[in-house]
Design a protein around this motif. Structure first.
Motif, PDB file in Angstrom:
ATOM      1  N   ALA A  53       0.652  -1.234   0.070  1.00  0.00           N
ATOM      2  CA  ALA A  53      -0.081   0.147  -0.156  1.00  0.00           C
ATOM      3  C   ALA A  53       0.801   1.269  -0.186  1.00  0.00           C
ATOM      4  N   LEU A  54       1.831   1.269   0.895  1.00  0.00           N
ATOM      5  CA  LEU A  54       2.959   2.458   0.815  1.00  0.00           C
ATOM      6  C   LEU A  54       3.572   2.428  -0.663  1.00  0.00           C
ATOM      7  N   MET A  58       2.946   6.091  -2.872  1.00  0.00           N
ATOM      8  CA  MET A  58       4.169   6.661  -3.007  1.00  0.00           C
ATOM      9  C   MET A  58       4.365   6.953  -4.709  1.00  0.00           C
ATOM     10  N   THR A  59       4.096   5.719  -5.298  1.00  0.00           N
ATOM     11  CA  THR A  59       4.415   5.768  -6.785  1.00  0.00           C
ATOM     12  C   THR A  59       3.344   6.650  -7.318  1.00  0.00           C
ATOM     13  N   TYR A  60       2.253   6.650  -7.019  1.00  0.00           N
ATOM     14  CA  TYR A  60       0.981   7.522  -7.607  1.00  0.00           C
ATOM     15  C   TYR A  60       1.132   9.026  -7.270  1.00  0.00           C
ATOM     16  N   ALA A 148       8.467  11.648   7.016  1.00  0.00           N
ATOM     17  CA  ALA A 148       9.133  10.707   5.880  1.00  0.00           C
ATOM     18  C   ALA A 148       8.315  11.008   4.788  1.00  0.00           C
ATOM     19  N   LEU A 149       6.927  10.903   4.614  1.00  0.00           N
ATOM     20  CA  LEU A 149       6.362  11.482   3.324  1.00  0.00           C
ATOM     21  C   LEU A 149       6.713  12.783   2.721  1.00  0.00           C
ATOM     22  N   SER A 166       9.364   7.190 -10.773  1.00  0.00           N
ATOM     23  CA  SER A 166       8.260   7.211  -9.679  1.00  0.00           C
ATOM     24  C   SER A 166       8.656   5.864  -8.952  1.00  0.00           C
ATOM     25  N   ALA A 167       8.781   4.859  -9.674  1.00  0.00           N
ATOM     26  CA  ALA A 167       8.533   3.441  -9.155  1.00  0.00           C
ATOM     27  C   ALA A 167       9.781   3.074  -8.383  1.00  0.00           C
TER      28      ALA A 167
END
Length: 192
Positions: A53-54, A58-60, A148-149, A166-167
């Protein structure tokens, strides 16, 4: 014309993350009812769901160029020691002795009622301390999670529109943020 960068509010991201953790716990519990999995297997499954999920979030976020805004209330006016005495001594209480006979029985009953009321008050105070401690722990988790985010989404200007980079960034940060927990579970399993 330059478009404005979309922003997510930190409080809503934190609430969604708590929901993801709750759903993960519920999923692991419900799927584990029919299986006799060990605690380590449940931890691996939970961490895998949270890491996935993280990674996807983050990728999106990096692909679409999302930023984060801190909208959590500030706690700067809080000073430690305001609520507790600074003397270093705790309260002392002597146990009264009651006599024999009717007066001793009446006094014992009154002391019993007084101690019951005192224990109820202490339990209420203990509950308040527990909820306050839980609130402080959630605030600390929010700050760590938000920082962190925010650090990850500072790269969103560079990765906007490029799914590959991004990935890669998301995978790297997911391994950093969740990988150490996998390592601790693995080391615990080896040490057994």
């Amino acid at each position: 014309m330059k478009t404005k960068q979309p922003y997510l509010k930190g409080k809503s991201v934190f609430i969604v993350s708590l929901l993801v953790i709750g759903i993960t716990i519920l999923t692991v519990y419900l799927t584990g009812i029919n299986y006799n999995r060990s605690l380590t297997s449940n931890l691996y499954l939970s961490l895998g769901i949270i890491a996935s999920a993280l990674f996807l979030f983050m990728t999106y976020g990096l692909y679409t160029g999302i930023g984060l805004i801190d909208n959590f209330p500030k706690f700067r006016n809080f000073k430690s020691g305001d609520f507790l005495a600074h003397s270093g001594t705790g309260p002392t209480m002597e146990i009264p002795s009651v006599g024999d006979g009717i007066s001793g029985i009446v006094l014992s009953i009154l002391l019993w009622i007084a101690m019951s009321i005192l224990f109820v008050i202490l339990l209420i105070v203990l509950e308040a301390v527990f909820w306050f401690s839980l609130f402080i722990i959630l605030a600390m988790l929010y700050w760590i999670f938000f920082r962190a985010l925010k650090f990850v989404f500072n790269k969103s200007k560079d990765t906007k529109g490029d799914i590959g980079i991004s990935a890669v960034y998301s995978l790297t940060y997911t391994l950093l943020y969740v990988g150490w927990i996998f390592g601790i579970v693995y080391l615990t399993e080896i040490i057994k």
